[in-house]
Design an enzyme around this catalytic site. Structure first.
Site, short mmCIF file in Angstrom:
data_model
loop_
_atom_site.label_atom_id
_atom_site.label_comp_id
_atom_site.label_asym_id
_atom_site.label_seq_id
_atom_site.Cartn_x
_atom_site.Cartn_y
_atom_site.Cartn_z
N ASP A 1 73.80 -49.98 -28.18
CA ASP A 1 74.03 -48.78 -27.37
C ASP A 1 72.71 -48.01 -27.25
OD1 ASP A 1 76.63 -46.80 -26.69
OD2 ASP A 1 74.81 -45.69 -27.24
N ASP B 1 75.38 -48.39 -22.19
CA ASP B 1 74.56 -47.36 -21.56
C ASP B 1 73.08 -47.73 -21.70
OD1 ASP B 1 74.71 -47.00 -24.29
OD2 ASP B 1 75.48 -44.95 -24.20
N HIS C 1 72.21 -44.88 -27.51
CA HIS C 1 72.12 -43.73 -28.43
C HIS C 1 72.04 -44.22 -29.88
CE1 HIS C 1 74.20 -42.06 -24.84
NE2 HIS C 1 73.38 -41.02 -25.07
N HIS D 1 78.89 -42.37 -33.38
CA HIS D 1 78.31 -41.05 -33.70
C HIS D 1 79.12 -40.29 -34.75
CE1 HIS D 1 75.42 -41.53 -30.57
NE2 HIS D 1 76.32 -41.53 -29.61
N TYR E 1 78.27 -45.88 -19.05
CA TYR E 1 78.85 -44.88 -18.15
C TYR E 1 78.63 -45.16 -16.67
CZ TYR E 1 79.12 -42.92 -22.74
OH TYR E 1 79.39 -42.77 -24.06
#
Ligand code: NAG
Ligand code: ZN
Length: 414
Positions: free
Chosen positions: A169, A262, A171, A132, A302
């Protein structure tokens, strides 16, 4: 040649912010513990970490940003909080600059080991994550963009011509997208929970129609998940019908994976339902590219249970063990297929493997039917019915309704 695991065991405590409860040091310790318990750690070569240098970090980040982050170890907690607030969803601790340098450095050590042939492939277990973070901004737990730095480093140090970055991932790694969106030498693929822009980071440019810019057009592939609960079939469909054909055509010299877990079942962020063994398949499918040169770098993940299992599945596959039989392949869901079709259509003009994408839907299906029969134009076209006593106009022929028509005349009417 064995696989390598770069373990970054340095632990640190985030400021006690509720959002920091998930990006915890235990993510690394449970992953490592699982690798040890399963005997996988013994089969790996352990590579020592180093800190990324300023020059490494500046491959992706601005000097102003690096200088600002450098000051964070000396800030008071108050100043740190203020510094933190200018970015989105990232939490600075006095130790994070040091850890972030180690995380990026670990990715570079892995690239070095793979590019020099010391190991065939490997995985770097690092914190903080990286995908990110942007040129001049931290974001979403990320300080330095570990994988983006690794890509530029590989190009610069080893003359690598084409790098494929696969971001599985859950995201969107918007930082990676921004770094390479106009660069045709780096193909960035990301699937991510999107829900029509309602899911973080809620960016318009995370959608399927952000395909790259300028010379890099076609080299940015976004697959938005517009529903949660995606399963193994959905993930495999995207790989088989989109990523792999394009990746083969791109023909990378190195594959980097933003390996966030995740996207696995049980994760409180992703809320997806793909099981940890799917990562054995995803990894295996990518190992055919770039002569097997693959570096996976940990991003999110997570749920400590599914994280540890997913890490083991990935590492065991990197070590060369066959993948377990895939479970729960019920076929992709409608929402996943919709996303798949959108991405394939958006990229059809850039990849020859997709050039007919969009033609496979029912609505545009090619149908075959016979030519309609030939129609002959009659020699006489118009009849005028006239009242009795009216003179026939010039050019018309008059028949009385009472008289029997001569068959010869009828044949002339046809
Ligand atoms: C991880 O997943 C398991 C199984 O679904 C669940 O029991 C557990 O609460 C999850 N943990 C977190 C942190 O979400
Ligand atoms: Zn993530």
């Amino acid at each position: 040649i064995r696989s390598s695991v770069v373990l970054h065991t340095h632990t640190y405590i985030w400021l006690r912010h509720p959002a920091c409860k998930i990006e915890v040091p235990e993510r690394l310790t449970v992953s490592h513990e699982a690798l040890v318990q399963s005997g996988l750690a013994d089969r790996c070569v352990s590579i020592p970490v180093r800190e990324a240098t300023d020059a490494d970090i500046l491959l992706v980040h601005s000097e102003e940003y690096l200088e600002a982050v450098k000051k964070t170890p000396y800030m008071t907690l108050e100043d740190l909080k203020e510094f933190t607030l200018q970015y989105g969803d990232v939490y600075f601790h006095p130790n994070i600059y040091h850890c972030a340098k180690l995380a990026a450095g670990a990715a570079l050590q892995l690239v070095d080991s793979v590019m020099t042939g010391k190991v065939r492939n490997g995985m770097a277990l690092v914190r903080p994550p990286g995908h990110h973070s942007m040129r001049s901004a931290a974001s979403g737990f990320c300080v330095f963009n570990n994988v983006a730095i690794a890509a530029r480093y590989a190009k610069q140090k080893y003359g690598v011509k084409r790098v494929l970055i696969v971001d599985w991932d859950i995201h969107h790694g918007q930082g990676v997208q921004y770094s390479f969106e106009d660069d045709p030498s780096v193909l960035y693929f990301s699937w991510h929970r999107y829900e029509h822009q309602k899911f973080w980071p809620q960016l318009r440019e995370s959608d399927f129609d952000s395909v790259g810019k300028n010379k890099g057009v076609g080299f940015n592939i976004n697959v938005p998940w517009n529903k949660v609960g995606m399963q193994n079939s959905d993930y495999l469909s995207i790989f088989c019908h989109l990523l792999l054909p394009v990746a083969y055509e791109f023909n990378p010299d190195l594959v980097l994976v933003c390996a966030g877990f995740d996207s696995a079942i049980g994760d409180p962020e992703g809320e997806m339902c793909a099981t940890p063994d799917i990562f054995a398949h995803l990894t295996h499918l990518l190992m055919n590219l770039a002569g097997g040169k693959l570096c996976a770098v940990l991003e999110g993940g997570y749920n400590l249970t599914s994280l540890a299992q997913s890490v083991c599945q990935t590492v065991q596959t990197l070590l060369g063990d066959p993948a377990p039989p895939p479970a729960n392949l019920d076929g992709p869901c409608k929402s996943a297929l919709d996303s798949l079709h959108c991405v394939r259509s958006a990229h059809r003009q850039y990849w020859s493997c997709l050039k007919h994408a969009g033609e496979e839907g029912n609505s545009i299906e090619e149908k075959v039917w016979p030519e309609p029969p030939k129609r002959v134009t009659p020699t006489i076209r118009t009849a005028v019915v006239l009242p009795d006593g009216v003179t026939c106009p010039d050019g018309c022929k008059r028949f009385s309704s009472s008289e029997d028509l001569d068959p010869l005349i009828i044949s002339k009417l046809k």
